[in-house]
Scaffold this motif. Sequence first.
Motif, mmCIF file in Angstrom:
data_model
loop_
_atom_site.group_PDB
_atom_site.id
_atom_site.type_symbol
_atom_site.label_atom_id
_atom_site.label_comp_id
_atom_site.label_asym_id
_atom_site.label_seq_id
_atom_site.Cartn_x
_atom_site.Cartn_y
_atom_site.Cartn_z
ATOM 1 N N HIS A 7 21.012 -16.086 -38.515
ATOM 2 C CA HIS A 7 22.191 -16.498 -38.720
ATOM 3 C C HIS A 7 23.101 -16.810 -39.935
ATOM 4 O O HIS A 7 24.095 -15.772 -40.416
ATOM 5 C CB HIS A 7 22.531 -17.436 -37.794
ATOM 6 N N THR A 8 22.400 -17.425 -40.632
ATOM 7 C CA THR A 8 22.924 -17.492 -42.219
ATOM 8 C C THR A 8 21.703 -18.168 -42.982
ATOM 9 O O THR A 8 20.445 -18.404 -42.260
ATOM 10 C CB THR A 8 23.749 -18.557 -42.131
ATOM 11 N N ASP A 11 18.611 -20.480 -41.296
ATOM 12 C CA ASP A 11 18.976 -20.422 -39.881
ATOM 13 C C ASP A 11 18.481 -19.433 -39.350
ATOM 14 O O ASP A 11 19.226 -18.279 -38.865
ATOM 15 C CB ASP A 11 20.537 -20.868 -39.664
ATOM 16 N N ARG A 13 16.950 -18.007 -35.412
ATOM 17 C CA ARG A 13 16.859 -18.304 -33.998
ATOM 18 C C ARG A 13 16.217 -17.319 -33.215
ATOM 19 O O ARG A 13 16.254 -16.170 -33.431
ATOM 20 C CB ARG A 13 18.141 -18.678 -33.420
ATOM 21 N N GLU A 15 16.498 -15.463 -30.014
ATOM 22 C CA GLU A 15 17.542 -15.407 -28.805
ATOM 23 C C GLU A 15 17.306 -14.288 -28.015
ATOM 24 O O GLU A 15 16.624 -13.317 -28.123
ATOM 25 C CB GLU A 15 18.817 -15.164 -29.384
ATOM 26 N N PRO A 54 25.282 -12.502 -38.291
ATOM 27 C CA PRO A 54 23.883 -12.746 -37.518
ATOM 28 C C PRO A 54 23.393 -11.152 -37.428
ATOM 29 O O PRO A 54 24.172 -10.110 -37.097
ATOM 30 C CB PRO A 54 24.201 -13.279 -36.164
#
Length: 343
Positions: A7-8, A11, A13, A15, A54
């Motif tokens: 995402h950044t 970060d 994840r 998903e 993202p």
Amino acid sequence: MRATVLHTSYDVRLEDVPDPKLDGPGDAIVKVVASCICGSDLWPYRGEPPVKAPRRIGHEFVGIVQEIGSEVRTVKPGDFVIAPFVVSDGTCPHCLAGFQTACVNRVGYGTDRADGGQGEYVKLPYADGTLVATPEVPDDSLVPSLLTLSDVMGTGWHAARSARVKPGDTVVVVGDGAVGLCGVLAAARMGAERVVSMSRHEPRQKLAKEFGATDIISERGDAGRDAVLELTDGVGADAVLECVGTGQSMTTAFDVARAGATVGFVGVPHGVEVPIGTMFGRNVGLAGGASPCRAYLPALMADVLAGEIDPGKVFDSVLPLADVAEGYRAMHERRAIKVMLRP
């Protein structure tokens, strides 16, 4: 399906994303058996360059073919395949010359044409030009070593080949990440008499010795240069493998190269300046770049299947895909050499 999304900065994840579907006759969908985190993934993870939106991430995986397009001929459903870190068509002039990473139709993973590799499934185009199937589904114990052929072992091999390592050479490897360690293995496999690993970390030093390093130098900068010159009676190395990609690592590589040597570089360059004056005055060459792992894959796969090499030892951490964020943290903090992810 589940897949890793960056995402950044810092970060990452896991998903839910849409299941992949075939888009063209040359496509394949692969169910991932194992993937991993690459040192080059850490650059965007750290914000270099900044992440603008993202995106899917990951470019090293092995798995079982699930579906193929109507024109795919070299792999079939049920095959265990290794995926090089670049999708290439296999037919352009650069591919035919053995430089698939320069394919004129090159496709990167984590794009609208090829899914990121750190997920449960990956859809990719140019299956015939990219995927390499093993003769049969391998024992699970071979999966780590086969996974290294998607990038780090082929990249370490490219560094050694670009540096023109030959039997009897003294070789210095700058960098003790997974690529540098595989570079040690490659240099030893090519017959180098002396392989010097520049490493400050005890677990990596230990593995470097397992892979064939004869000497370890823990110093960096000028002190590292002086240590190599002392070890080589002031001459320097016959070949140098630069496996980091920073300005300091490239400076060290040229500092420890003897006159007439070649520096084989495979570290993704960040803030690197090439010392053209040194190259001219001492006839030190520079060769390398993004490794055409697809070109090296068949021979290295045969070596792995025959038990001749075991590069999978670079994986000192195995995590479930659900813990991918911890895997990134572990590599960023240098608590792990290389993290393997299993669905």
